[in-house]
Design a protein around this motif. Structure first.
Motif, PDB file in Angstrom:
ATOM      1  N   HIS A  54      49.140 -93.934  78.062  1.00 32.73           N
ATOM      2  CA  HIS A  54      49.163 -94.683  76.806  1.00 32.73           C
ATOM      3  C   HIS A  54      47.888 -94.432  76.034  1.00 32.73           C
ATOM      4  CE1 HIS A  54      46.212 -97.796  78.018  1.00 32.73           C
ATOM      5  NE2 HIS A  54      46.593 -97.398  79.219  1.00 32.73           N
ATOM      6  N   ILE A  55      47.911 -94.702  74.741  1.00 29.32           N
ATOM      7  CA  ILE A  55      46.720 -94.610  73.918  1.00 29.32           C
ATOM      8  C   ILE A  55      46.092 -96.001  73.807  1.00 29.32           C
ATOM      9  CG2 ILE A  55      47.495 -92.580  72.650  1.00 29.32           C
ATOM     10  CD1 ILE A  55      48.325 -94.396  70.335  1.00 29.32           C
ATOM     11  N   VAL A  56      44.831 -96.025  73.417  1.00 30.14           N
ATOM     12  CA  VAL A  56      44.109 -97.285  73.247  1.00 30.14           C
ATOM     13  C   VAL A  56      44.845 -98.151  72.220  1.00 30.14           C
ATOM     14  CG1 VAL A  56      41.925 -98.317  72.482  1.00 30.14           C
ATOM     15  CG2 VAL A  56      41.909 -96.211  73.834  1.00 30.14           C
ATOM     16  N   ASP A  57      44.984 -99.422  72.541  1.00 26.57           N
ATOM     17  CA  ASP A  57      45.605-100.405  71.647  1.00 26.57           C
ATOM     18  C   ASP A  57      47.078-100.152  71.346  1.00 26.57           C
ATOM     19  OD1 ASP A  57      43.217-101.869  71.470  1.00 26.57           O
ATOM     20  OD2 ASP A  57      42.523-100.654  69.774  1.00 26.57           O
ATOM     21  N   CYS A  58      47.766 -99.403  72.192  1.00 28.40           N
ATOM     22  CA  CYS A  58      49.202 -99.199  71.998  1.00 28.40           C
ATOM     23  C   CYS A  58      49.901-100.553  72.142  1.00 28.40           C
ATOM     24  CB  CYS A  58      49.746 -98.220  73.039  1.00 28.40           C
ATOM     25  SG  CYS A  58      51.551 -98.058  72.992  1.00 28.40           S
ATOM     26  N   PRO A  59      50.671-100.966  71.157  1.00 29.81           N
ATOM     27  CA  PRO A  59      51.335-102.267  71.238  1.00 29.81           C
ATOM     28  C   PRO A  59      52.483-102.313  72.243  1.00 29.81           C
ATOM     29  CG  PRO A  59      52.039-101.113  69.273  1.00 29.81           C
ATOM     30  CD  PRO A  59      50.953-100.270  69.900  1.00 29.81           C
TER      31      PRO A  59
ATOM     32  N   ALA B  53      46.700 -83.102  74.990  1.00 27.04           N
ATOM     33  CA  ALA B  53      47.173 -81.727  75.143  1.00 27.04           C
ATOM     34  C   ALA B  53      47.179 -81.288  76.601  1.00 27.04           C
ATOM     35  CB  ALA B  53      46.307 -80.790  74.314  1.00 27.04           C
ATOM     36  N   ASP B  54      46.269 -81.835  77.407  1.00 25.65           N
ATOM     37  CA  ASP B  54      46.152 -81.440  78.814  1.00 25.65           C
ATOM     38  C   ASP B  54      47.105 -82.190  79.738  1.00 25.65           C
ATOM     39  OD1 ASP B  54      44.194 -79.597  78.217  1.00 25.65           O
ATOM     40  OD2 ASP B  54      42.535 -80.930  78.743  1.00 25.65           O
ATOM     41  N   ALA B  55      47.708 -83.255  79.257  1.00 27.26           N
ATOM     42  CA  ALA B  55      48.589 -84.084  80.092  1.00 27.26           C
ATOM     43  C   ALA B  55      50.051 -83.878  79.674  1.00 27.26           C
ATOM     44  CB  ALA B  55      48.218 -85.559  79.929  1.00 27.26           C
ATOM     45  N   PRO B  56      50.984 -84.214  80.559  1.00 33.67           N
ATOM     46  CA  PRO B  56      52.398 -84.193  80.158  1.00 33.67           C
ATOM     47  C   PRO B  56      52.702 -85.445  79.330  1.00 33.67           C
ATOM     48  CG  PRO B  56      52.200 -84.775  82.481  1.00 33.67           C
ATOM     49  CD  PRO B  56      50.816 -84.492  81.980  1.00 33.67           C
ATOM     50  N   PHE B  57      52.124 -85.485  78.143  1.00 39.96           N
ATOM     51  CA  PHE B  57      52.132 -86.678  77.288  1.00 39.96           C
ATOM     52  C   PHE B  57      53.164 -86.517  76.188  1.00 39.96           C
ATOM     53  CE2 PHE B  57      49.948 -89.167  73.805  1.00 39.96           C
ATOM     54  CZ  PHE B  57      50.102 -90.414  74.388  1.00 39.96           C
ATOM     55  N   GLY B  58      54.141 -87.397  76.178  1.00 41.44           N
ATOM     56  CA  GLY B  58      55.195 -87.365  75.170  1.00 41.44           C
ATOM     57  C   GLY B  58      54.999 -88.407  74.096  1.00 41.44           C
ATOM     58  N   GLY B  59      53.809 -88.986  74.031  1.00 38.59           N
ATOM     59  CA  GLY B  59      53.532 -90.088  73.113  1.00 38.59           C
ATOM     60  C   GLY B  59      53.372 -91.368  73.913  1.00 38.59           C
ATOM     61  N   SER B  60      52.799 -92.365  73.272  1.00 34.93           N
ATOM     62  CA  SER B  60      52.471 -93.615  73.968  1.00 34.93           C
ATOM     63  C   SER B  60      53.565 -94.654  73.770  1.00 34.93           C
ATOM     64  CB  SER B  60      51.158 -94.155  73.415  1.00 34.93           C
ATOM     65  OG  SER B  60      50.736 -95.291  74.113  1.00 34.93           O
ATOM     66  N   PRO B  61      54.070 -95.168  74.892  1.00 38.15           N
ATOM     67  CA  PRO B  61      53.781 -94.911  76.301  1.00 38.15           C
ATOM     68  C   PRO B  61      54.705 -93.836  76.902  1.00 38.15           C
ATOM     69  CG  PRO B  61      55.160 -96.864  76.137  1.00 38.15           C
ATOM     70  CD  PRO B  61      54.929 -96.359  74.722  1.00 38.15           C
TER      71      PRO B  61
ATOM     72  N   VAL C 189      52.057 -99.135  89.506  1.00 40.16           N
ATOM     73  CA  VAL C 189      52.152 -98.474  88.202  1.00 40.16           C
ATOM     74  C   VAL C 189      50.711 -98.290  87.736  1.00 40.16           C
ATOM     75  CG1 VAL C 189      52.939 -98.636  85.812  1.00 40.16           C
ATOM     76  CG2 VAL C 189      54.370 -99.558  87.655  1.00 40.16           C
ATOM     77  N   GLU C 190      50.263 -97.041  87.712  1.00 37.09           N
ATOM     78  CA  GLU C 190      48.889 -96.736  87.330  1.00 37.09           C
ATOM     79  C   GLU C 190      48.813 -96.512  85.825  1.00 37.09           C
ATOM     80  OE1 GLU C 190      45.605 -93.167  87.881  1.00 37.09           O
ATOM     81  OE2 GLU C 190      47.271 -93.292  89.293  1.00 37.09           O
ATOM     82  N   LEU C 191      47.967 -97.272  85.153  1.00 41.47           N
ATOM     83  CA  LEU C 191      47.768 -97.096  83.718  1.00 41.47           C
ATOM     84  C   LEU C 191      46.730 -95.999  83.486  1.00 41.47           C
ATOM     85  CD1 LEU C 191      47.663-100.791  82.476  1.00 41.47           C
ATOM     86  CD2 LEU C 191      49.555 -99.189  82.357  1.00 41.47           C
ATOM     87  N   VAL C 192      47.072 -95.034  82.641  1.00 40.91           N
ATOM     88  CA  VAL C 192      46.184 -93.918  82.327  1.00 40.91           C
ATOM     89  C   VAL C 192      46.011 -93.892  80.807  1.00 40.91           C
ATOM     90  CG1 VAL C 192      45.847 -91.419  82.424  1.00 40.91           C
ATOM     91  CG2 VAL C 192      47.023 -92.607  84.310  1.00 40.91           C
ATOM     92  N   THR C 193      44.780 -94.133  80.361  1.00 37.64           N
ATOM     93  CA  THR C 193      44.509 -94.144  78.932  1.00 37.64           C
ATOM     94  C   THR C 193      44.209 -92.735  78.437  1.00 37.64           C
ATOM     95  OG1 THR C 193      43.587 -96.377  79.128  1.00 37.64           O
ATOM     96  CG2 THR C 193      43.089 -95.171  77.111  1.00 37.64           C
ATOM     97  N   ILE C 194      44.946 -92.310  77.429  1.00 37.99           N
ATOM     98  CA  ILE C 194      44.721 -91.033  76.757  1.00 37.99           C
ATOM     99  C   ILE C 194      43.841 -91.347  75.552  1.00 37.99           C
ATOM    100  CG2 ILE C 194      45.807 -89.086  75.569  1.00 37.99           C
ATOM    101  CD1 ILE C 194      46.512 -89.203  78.555  1.00 37.99           C
ATOM    102  N   ARG C 195      42.601 -90.845  75.579  1.00 37.23           N
ATOM    103  CA  ARG C 195      41.624 -91.227  74.552  1.00 37.23           C
ATOM    104  C   ARG C 195      41.377 -90.161  73.492  1.00 37.23           C
ATOM    105  NH1 ARG C 195      39.349 -95.899  76.337  1.00 37.23           N
ATOM    106  NH2 ARG C 195      39.447 -96.300  78.562  1.00 37.23           N
TER     107      ARG C 195
END
Length: 102
Positions: free
Chosen positions: A7-12, A47-55, A35-41
């Motif tokens: 997730h990104i910081v302050d994601c609602p 770009a380095d993570a398998p990130f499809g948007g928050s969350p 469930v481990e929370l990982v902040t994408i800052r």
């Protein structure tokens, strides 16, 4: 099984996604799986993570709801039975977890 919620910081929608993921794991008898929370800052982290948007919910490094990777600090939208939402429903997560365990 490793479950991560990117997730990104302050994601609602982070809290809702975490709540639904936790409830889905519990319902499937996986109460001992955290469930481990990982902040994408930064955009570099996105770009380095398998990130499809928050969350984004990953199981063993794989997106439960595959989509194109996002290279920016962006929100994510999920199609649910009652329209678009910022997090998948508990039922959607349960179904995806069942599929991931096959």
């Amino acid at each position: 099984m490793k479950v991560e919620l990117l997730h990104i910081v302050d994601c609602p929608n982070t809290a809702v996604a975490e709540e639904h993921a936790r409830a889905a794991l519990d319902a499937l008898g996986l109460a001992d799986v955290p469930v481990e929370l990982v902040t994408i800052r930064t955009e570099a982290e996105a770009a380095d993570a398998p990130f499809g948007g928050s969350p984004t919910i990953l199981v063993d490094g794989v997106d439960l709801f595959p989509t194109a990777p996002v290279r920016s600090l962006a929100c994510r939208v999920y199609a649910t039975g009652s329209g678009y939402a910022g997090a998948p429903t508990q039922e959607q997560i349960e179904a995806a977890l069942r599929g991931a365990s096959r």
